[in-house]
Design a protein around this motif. Sequence first.
Motif, PDB file in Angstrom:
ATOM      1  N   LEU A   1      20.976  16.161  38.590  1.00 47.96           N
ATOM      2  CA  LEU A   1      20.574  15.249  37.514  1.00 47.96           C
ATOM      3  C   LEU A   1      20.411  13.822  38.024  1.00 47.96           C
ATOM      4  O   LEU A   1      20.179  12.897  37.242  1.00 47.96           O
ATOM      5  CB  LEU A   1      21.607  15.277  36.374  1.00 47.96           C
ATOM      6  N   ASP A   2      20.519  13.616  39.325  1.00 46.22           N
ATOM      7  CA  ASP A   2      20.370  12.285  39.911  1.00 46.22           C
ATOM      8  C   ASP A   2      18.947  11.772  39.700  1.00 46.22           C
ATOM      9  O   ASP A   2      17.977  12.524  39.816  1.00 46.22           O
ATOM     10  CB  ASP A   2      20.679  12.362  41.409  1.00 46.22           C
ATOM     11  N   ILE A   3      18.806  10.488  39.408  1.00 45.65           N
ATOM     12  CA  ILE A   3      17.508   9.902  39.098  1.00 45.65           C
ATOM     13  C   ILE A   3      16.529  10.019  40.257  1.00 45.65           C
ATOM     14  O   ILE A   3      15.313  10.142  40.048  1.00 45.65           O
ATOM     15  CB  ILE A   3      17.679   8.419  38.657  1.00 45.65           C
ATOM     16  N   ASP A   4      17.011   9.999  41.492  1.00 51.46           N
ATOM     17  CA  ASP A   4      16.138  10.095  42.665  1.00 51.46           C
ATOM     18  C   ASP A   4      16.045  11.508  43.216  1.00 51.46           C
ATOM     19  O   ASP A   4      14.965  11.958  43.623  1.00 51.46           O
ATOM     20  CB  ASP A   4      16.643   9.168  43.783  1.00 51.46           C
ATOM     21  N   HIS A   5      17.153  12.212  43.277  1.00 52.61           N
ATOM     22  CA  HIS A   5      17.217  13.469  44.017  1.00 52.61           C
ATOM     23  C   HIS A   5      17.299  14.708  43.127  1.00 52.61           C
ATOM     24  O   HIS A   5      17.316  15.831  43.645  1.00 52.61           O
ATOM     25  CB  HIS A   5      18.423  13.444  44.965  1.00 52.61           C
ATOM     26  N   GLY A   6      17.326  14.530  41.826  1.00 49.08           N
ATOM     27  CA  GLY A   6      17.458  15.657  40.917  1.00 49.08           C
ATOM     28  C   GLY A   6      16.127  16.262  40.522  1.00 49.08           C
ATOM     29  O   GLY A   6      15.076  15.958  41.098  1.00 49.08           O
ATOM     30  N   THR A   7      16.156  17.143  39.509  1.00 49.05           N
ATOM     31  CA  THR A   7      14.959  17.851  39.049  1.00 49.05           C
ATOM     32  C   THR A   7      14.171  16.957  38.091  1.00 49.05           C
ATOM     33  O   THR A   7      14.063  17.218  36.900  1.00 49.05           O
ATOM     34  CB  THR A   7      15.357  19.176  38.373  1.00 49.05           C
ATOM     35  N   TYR A   8      13.614  15.903  38.654  1.00 49.29           N
ATOM     36  CA  TYR A   8      12.878  14.881  37.916  1.00 49.29           C
ATOM     37  C   TYR A   8      11.648  15.496  37.219  1.00 49.29           C
ATOM     38  O   TYR A   8      10.972  16.319  37.811  1.00 49.29           O
ATOM     39  CB  TYR A   8      12.421  13.803  38.904  1.00 49.29           C
ATOM     40  N   PRO A   9      11.360  15.126  35.942  1.00 52.48           N
ATOM     41  CA  PRO A   9      11.986  14.070  35.140  1.00 52.48           C
ATOM     42  C   PRO A   9      13.165  14.531  34.298  1.00 52.48           C
ATOM     43  O   PRO A   9      13.678  13.757  33.487  1.00 52.48           O
ATOM     44  CB  PRO A   9      10.824  13.639  34.235  1.00 52.48           C
ATOM     45  N   PHE A  10      13.592  15.777  34.470  1.00 52.49           N
ATOM     46  CA  PHE A  10      14.697  16.299  33.659  1.00 52.49           C
ATOM     47  C   PHE A  10      16.027  15.918  34.303  1.00 52.49           C
ATOM     48  O   PHE A  10      16.787  16.759  34.789  1.00 52.49           O
ATOM     49  CB  PHE A  10      14.556  17.811  33.507  1.00 52.49           C
ATOM     50  N   VAL A  11      16.292  14.640  34.326  1.00 44.54           N
ATOM     51  CA  VAL A  11      17.451  14.069  35.018  1.00 44.54           C
ATOM     52  C   VAL A  11      18.100  13.011  34.137  1.00 44.54           C
ATOM     53  O   VAL A  11      17.597  12.674  33.065  1.00 44.54           O
ATOM     54  CB  VAL A  11      17.025  13.439  36.371  1.00 44.54           C
ATOM     55  N   THR A  12      19.207  12.469  34.619  1.00 44.19           N
ATOM     56  CA  THR A  12      19.829  11.333  33.950  1.00 44.19           C
ATOM     57  C   THR A  12      19.217  10.050  34.530  1.00 44.19           C
ATOM     58  O   THR A  12      18.315  10.105  35.362  1.00 44.19           O
ATOM     59  CB  THR A  12      21.359  11.376  34.118  1.00 44.19           C
ATOM     60  N   SER A  13      19.708   8.903  34.089  1.00 41.58           N
ATOM     61  CA  SER A  13      19.079   7.633  34.476  1.00 41.58           C
ATOM     62  C   SER A  13      19.868   6.869  35.526  1.00 41.58           C
ATOM     63  O   SER A  13      19.552   5.723  35.818  1.00 41.58           O
ATOM     64  CB  SER A  13      18.913   6.748  33.230  1.00 41.58           C
ATOM     65  N   SER A  14      20.871   7.514  36.120  1.00 41.36           N
ATOM     66  CA  SER A  14      21.705   6.823  37.096  1.00 41.36           C
ATOM     67  C   SER A  14      21.836   7.652  38.367  1.00 41.36           C
ATOM     68  O   SER A  14      21.337   8.772  38.458  1.00 41.36           O
ATOM     69  CB  SER A  14      23.092   6.542  36.509  1.00 41.36           C
ATOM     70  N   SER A  15      22.520   7.087  39.343  1.00 44.97           N
ATOM     71  CA  SER A  15      22.709   7.743  40.638  1.00 44.97           C
ATOM     72  C   SER A  15      23.970   8.589  40.601  1.00 44.97           C
ATOM     73  O   SER A  15      25.080   8.084  40.753  1.00 44.97           O
ATOM     74  CB  SER A  15      22.803   6.692  41.745  1.00 44.97           C
ATOM     75  N   ALA A  16      23.775   9.892  40.409  1.00 41.53           N
ATOM     76  CA  ALA A  16      24.911  10.818  40.289  1.00 41.53           C
ATOM     77  C   ALA A  16      25.385  11.325  41.641  1.00 41.53           C
ATOM     78  O   ALA A  16      26.391  12.035  41.714  1.00 41.53           O
ATOM     79  CB  ALA A  16      24.515  11.991  39.395  1.00 41.53           C
ATOM     80  N   THR A  17      24.676  10.981  42.715  1.00 40.24           N
ATOM     81  CA  THR A  17      25.037  11.442  44.050  1.00 40.24           C
ATOM     82  C   THR A  17      26.065  10.502  44.692  1.00 40.24           C
ATOM     83  O   THR A  17      26.452   9.490  44.118  1.00 40.24           O
ATOM     84  CB  THR A  17      23.782  11.516  44.934  1.00 40.24           C
ATOM     85  N   ALA A  18      26.462  10.831  45.913  1.00 39.97           N
ATOM     86  CA  ALA A  18      27.496  10.047  46.595  1.00 39.97           C
ATOM     87  C   ALA A  18      27.073   8.598  46.803  1.00 39.97           C
ATOM     88  O   ALA A  18      27.904   7.684  46.771  1.00 39.97           O
ATOM     89  CB  ALA A  18      27.833  10.695  47.938  1.00 39.97           C
ATOM     90  N   GLY A  19      25.777   8.365  47.013  1.00 42.65           N
ATOM     91  CA  GLY A  19      25.307   6.999  47.198  1.00 42.65           C
ATOM     92  C   GLY A  19      25.586   6.105  46.012  1.00 42.65           C
ATOM     93  O   GLY A  19      25.748   4.888  46.160  1.00 42.65           O
ATOM     94  N   GLY A  20      25.658   6.688  44.819  1.00 40.46           N
ATOM     95  CA  GLY A  20      25.938   5.912  43.615  1.00 40.46           C
ATOM     96  C   GLY A  20      27.326   5.315  43.605  1.00 40.46           C
ATOM     97  O   GLY A  20      27.584   4.336  42.895  1.00 40.46           O
ATOM     98  N   ALA A  21      28.238   5.876  44.394  1.00 38.76           N
ATOM     99  CA  ALA A  21      29.609   5.347  44.429  1.00 38.76           C
ATOM    100  C   ALA A  21      29.641   3.938  45.003  1.00 38.76           C
ATOM    101  O   ALA A  21      30.441   3.100  44.583  1.00 38.76           O
ATOM    102  CB  ALA A  21      30.512   6.270  45.236  1.00 38.76           C
ATOM    103  N   THR A  22      28.770   3.679  45.964  1.00 31.79           N
ATOM    104  CA  THR A  22      28.708   2.348  46.575  1.00 31.79           C
ATOM    105  C   THR A  22      28.067   1.343  45.632  1.00 31.79           C
ATOM    106  O   THR A  22      28.628   0.292  45.334  1.00 31.79           O
ATOM    107  CB  THR A  22      27.937   2.423  47.911  1.00 31.79           C
ATOM    108  N   THR A  23      26.869   1.666  45.136  1.00 27.80           N
ATOM    109  CA  THR A  23      26.175   0.728  44.250  1.00 27.80           C
ATOM    110  C   THR A  23      26.886   0.593  42.910  1.00 27.80           C
ATOM    111  O   THR A  23      26.808  -0.454  42.270  1.00 27.80           O
ATOM    112  CB  THR A  23      24.724   1.174  44.024  1.00 27.80           C
ATOM    113  N   GLY A  24      27.584   1.636  42.503  1.00 29.09           N
ATOM    114  CA  GLY A  24      28.213   1.634  41.184  1.00 29.09           C
ATOM    115  C   GLY A  24      29.604   1.043  41.128  1.00 29.09           C
ATOM    116  O   GLY A  24      30.203   0.968  40.049  1.00 29.09           O
ATOM    117  N   THR A  25      30.138   0.617  42.290  1.00 30.18           N
ATOM    118  CA  THR A  25      31.482   0.027  42.291  1.00 30.18           C
ATOM    119  C   THR A  25      31.579  -1.263  43.094  1.00 30.18           C
ATOM    120  O   THR A  25      32.545  -2.012  42.936  1.00 30.18           O
ATOM    121  CB  THR A  25      32.523   1.008  42.874  1.00 30.18           C
TER     122      THR A  25
END
Length: 438
Positions: free
Chosen positions: A230-254
Amino acid sequence: MRAKTAIILGAQWGDEGKGKIVDVLSGSFDVVARYAGGHNAGHTVIIGGKKFILQLVPCGVLRPDCQAVIGNGVVLDPMAFLKEINKLRDLGVDVDTQLKVSNRAQVILEYHRMIELAAESAPGRQKIGTTSRGIGPAYEDKSARNGLRVVDLLNKDLLKTHIENACREKNTIAQALFGTHPLDPAKMYDDYAAAAEQLRPFVTDTASLLNRAIDEGKSVMFEGAQGTMLDIDHGTYPFVTSSSATAGGATTGTGVGPTRMGTVIAVTKAYVTRVGEGPFPTEIHDDAGAVLQRRGAEFGAVTGRPRRCGWLDLPLLRYSNMINGTEWLVVTKLDVLDELATIPVCVGYEIDGKRTDTMPADVRGLESIKPIYTMLQGWQQSTEQARSYDDLPQLAKDYLYFLEQESNARIGMISTGPDRDQTIELPAFRTALRTLHA
């Protein structure tokens, strides 16, 4: 020296049981920080038969000695947040001491919900299957640099001006496109100004808090929301969420840098589920799907929507592990397969007559997949009472061994039921956790 940190995330389309796993593992961490998503992500934790449903608040808050943090990558609905913490207070959780909220997190306002609900219901629009909680429009405003952050919410003059300007724009758009009734900016301001004062004691610079904790040698867990697909970049786009659900999101999200990230722990079900619209290669369309749905209680913690069920998809899991750099796997709901005589497992894809192990980027490719299955023998014994790997039936061990060999990550933990104590930790994983907490 490797940082005492770990990222825990979903390896599939979410709903893998991350809530329980974060709760179990948070006993080995000083801080648990949520880094993405909003109150569309529900985590159910059962402790001694008592059920806790968390939407925004990290699961670590259920451990009295654990600091819980909502990071800047989360979109925060103040009304939903206050409702959730009041429920936790009623259950005896010390949220006022344990919980902090990033001053840089984006705020969901009433017009975000209005626009998402109207857009999802509009004739002729492609339905994504959202929860209509305003998550997508809030992230849209964030990317358009037109959003409101928590720090701005606490400034009454700025809040009033923002709401007046935003309502003028959003009411016009919503009326023109969807025919919705306009929102009252004066009432909205009063509601959110009052909510801001209740939120204020929780607000801090959480990036500084987390980096300081790591500097002091404390252990920090980064808790994901939804799942990799469901990751905005790496998921089954466009059926995804709007944020970075992958490990990379931990850095940008904190606000914690990538060199301070330790291990990555991905949670996968022993089968696969997804909620809402979108391609699902191994979806089961016969009675076996209903059996998994019933035995796995596959209904959304937030929405109550039934989850679509499918067989374990190893190409998807390998893709997920590659994207996240997964070191350890946690396999949940093994017990749901206990009754099956045979268990299909997807080992490859066929697209347009050609075999591939690669996850297609486009929806057409995903919808064209014909799964290639291998059949494994079921164990037809209960695993719910197993408390060690040796307690598992041999055929269940064989299933897990096959999963591990084909997924490019090591299995560290197995869940055989919803309660906290229905969990098996493998010795190597236990040793690795001890190293993080030492």
